[in-house]
Scaffold this motif. Structure first.
Motif, PDB file in Angstrom:
ATOM      1  N   ARG A   1       0.808  -1.228   0.000  1.00 40.00           N
ATOM      2  CA  ARG A   1       0.000   0.000   0.000  1.00 40.00           C
ATOM      3  C   ARG A   1       0.835   1.269   0.000  1.00 40.00           C
ATOM      4  N   ASP A   2       2.041   1.184   0.551  1.00 42.78           N
ATOM      5  CA  ASP A   2       2.814   2.410   0.785  1.00 42.78           C
ATOM      6  C   ASP A   2       4.285   2.246   0.383  1.00 42.78           C
TER       7      ASP A   2
ATOM      8  N   GLY B   1       1.611   5.506 -10.764  1.00 45.04           N
ATOM      9  CA  GLY B   1       1.498   4.067 -10.583  1.00 45.04           C
ATOM     10  C   GLY B   1       0.062   3.681 -10.300  1.00 45.04           C
ATOM     11  N   LEU B   2      -0.421   2.671 -11.009  1.00 43.04           N
ATOM     12  CA  LEU B   2      -1.809   2.240 -10.881  1.00 43.04           C
ATOM     13  C   LEU B   2      -1.858   0.718 -10.749  1.00 43.04           C
ATOM     14  N   ARG B   3      -2.437   0.221  -9.663  1.00 46.13           N
ATOM     15  CA  ARG B   3      -2.591  -1.215  -9.499  1.00 46.13           C
ATOM     16  C   ARG B   3      -3.644  -1.740 -10.477  1.00 46.13           C
ATOM     17  N   PRO B   4      -3.421  -2.914 -11.060  1.00 43.77           N
ATOM     18  CA  PRO B   4      -4.431  -3.499 -11.960  1.00 43.77           C
ATOM     19  C   PRO B   4      -5.793  -3.637 -11.296  1.00 43.77           C
TER      20      PRO B   4
ATOM     21  N   ALA C   1      -5.820  15.015 -17.917  1.00 44.97           N
ATOM     22  CA  ALA C   1      -5.246  15.746 -16.790  1.00 44.97           C
ATOM     23  C   ALA C   1      -5.862  15.207 -15.502  1.00 44.97           C
ATOM     24  N   ILE C   2      -5.025  14.756 -14.586  1.00 45.10           N
ATOM     25  CA  ILE C   2      -5.508  14.100 -13.370  1.00 45.10           C
ATOM     26  C   ILE C   2      -5.191  14.958 -12.152  1.00 45.10           C
ATOM     27  N   GLU C   3      -6.198  15.223 -11.360  1.00 44.90           N
ATOM     28  CA  GLU C   3      -5.993  15.962 -10.125  1.00 44.90           C
ATOM     29  C   GLU C   3      -5.527  15.011  -9.030  1.00 44.90           C
ATOM     30  N   THR C   4      -4.716  15.541  -8.139  1.00 43.33           N
ATOM     31  CA  THR C   4      -4.209  14.721  -7.045  1.00 43.33           C
ATOM     32  C   THR C   4      -3.959  15.585  -5.819  1.00 43.33           C
TER      33      THR C   4
ATOM     34  N   SER D   1      -8.616   8.583  -8.405  1.00 38.91           N
ATOM     35  CA  SER D   1      -7.268   9.165  -8.312  1.00 38.91           C
ATOM     36  C   SER D   1      -6.638   8.966  -6.936  1.00 38.91           C
ATOM     37  N   SER D   2      -7.471   8.666  -5.918  1.00 38.23           N
ATOM     38  CA  SER D   2      -6.897   8.432  -4.587  1.00 38.23           C
ATOM     39  C   SER D   2      -6.118   7.117  -4.533  1.00 38.23           C
ATOM     40  N   THR D   3      -6.352   6.224  -5.502  1.00 42.74           N
ATOM     41  CA  THR D   3      -5.612   4.955  -5.557  1.00 42.74           C
ATOM     42  C   THR D   3      -4.305   5.092  -6.335  1.00 42.74           C
TER      43      THR D   3
END
Length: 352
Positions: free
Chosen positions: A223-224, A277-280, A260-263, A337-339
């Motif tokens: 997770r981190d 980075g994005l988990r499947p 464009a992705i907000e974070t 986007s929180s993931t």
């Protein structure tokens, strides 16, 4: 029982340094897994703890004793290797008790310890057999039994399941987890298989090129992660990575059609390159044509879609249910986007 402490441990072969000032504590009774790609130094570090490799610098402690330059026989460790290393002319019982016999232990004590280990490992029906009459999993259990009868303070495992087929590997993972729970002894385990690491470990040590990249509990690393290497190494299938650029306080991602992705992550300066980075498991397929479907792996309860972006970047999406896309079709993805994890493209370190 005892823990293990490494302080500034260094290993050199002539002028070539392969272990670079490693600091690590393995607590008493902990199951610690060293994981990393081939050549990262995990087996070398394990052999240094065992005393099979000379320590060039630093200190190795087992319990309260400095064993840095102690003989292997005096360290209170037992090691299980990738190869079973059983004597073919001896029975299971003789193989398991051979070390005690060489140490001139009383026959009654040897027989008792072998019987106890055989009961733990469910080897009683095979005590009179020779190794050629055993399966690979049974042979590995005999090798583990040989270690158990010594009553070590520390168990060391060097890729013990590598020679087994997939089904036996799963079975032996369960056996090792049960064994650790039953014995409660400190165990240090080396593998290149992150699935083994995730399923067995209390603590995972991720190594690369002789350095520790990160230490933590399996789900903490999942997770981190601290950097791109750990994020990509822990998790199956591996994390997807896409290049992006900071634009107007958001991340522009060419591989997703310039979306464009907000974070909420503290981003670096405008125009700085980042990696997302994005988990499947965090992705969902959606209508669109920014991604090409190369292949769909159908595994029963879950499927995996392998996609390619116009930039050539590849992604894997986990799909649950029966609504699988067709190969060579076009699709897009959505995600919360929180993931998403964000890394500095230059340093490869996580931005938080």
């Amino acid at each position: 029982m005892s823990g293990v402490k490494l302080t500034n441990v260094v290993k050199k072969y002539d002028s070539v340094q392969v272990i670079h000032g490693v600091n690590l504590e393995v607590d008493d009774g902990e199951f610690c897994v060293f994981v990393g790609p081939s050549g990262c130094g995990k087996s070398t570090l394990l052999r240094m703890i065992a005393g099979l490799e000379h320590t060039t610098g630093g200190k190795i402690e087992i319990g309260t004793h400095d064993v840095t330059h102690e003989d292997p026989a005096n360290r209170g460790v037992a090691m299980v290797f990738q190869t079973y290393a059983l004597y073919p002319h001896m029975t299971v019982e003789q193989n398991m008790g051979f070390g005690l016999k060489m140490n001139k232990s009383p026959k009654a004590e040897t027989a008792r310890k072998v019987a106890e280990a055989a009961a733990i490992l469910k080897l009683e029906p095979y005590l009179d057999r020779k190794p050629k009459a055993l399966s690979g999993g049974q042979r590995q259990r005999v090798a583990i039994g040989r270690a158990i009868v010594r009553g070590p303070e520390i168990f060391l495992f060097d890729e013990p399941l590598s020679n087994l087929d997939a089904e036996l590997r799963v079975e032996m993972r369960v056996e090792l987890a049960r064994l650790h729970k039953e014995l409660g002894t400190t165990m240090i385990y080396v593998t290149h298989d992150q699935v083994e690491a995730m399923t067995l470990a209390d603590k995972i040590v991720v190594l690369r090129a002789g350095y520790i990249e990160q230490v933590g509990a399996p789900m903490d690393l999942y997770r981190d992660p601290d950097n791109v290497f750990v994020a990509g190494f822990i998790g199956s299938p591996a994390m997807n990575f896409l290049a992006g650029t900071v634009e107007g306080g958001r991340i522009s991602v060419p591989g997703l059609g310039g979306r464009a992705i907000e974070t909420s992550v503290a981003l670096p300066a405008e125009g700085r390159a980042v990696t997302i980075g994005l988990r499947p498991q965090a992705l969902q397929l959606s209508e669109g044509n920014s991604l090409k479907v190369d292949l769909v792996e159908q595994l029963g309860g879950v499927s995996y879609a392998y996609l390619t972006a116009a930039t050539g970047e590849r992604l894997v999406v986990e799909i649950k249910g029966d609504d699988d896309p067709k190969a060579d079709s076009a699709t897009s993805i959505t995600f919360d986007s929180s993931t998403m994890l964000v890394f500095d493209a230059q340093t490869q370190q996580r931005l938080r």
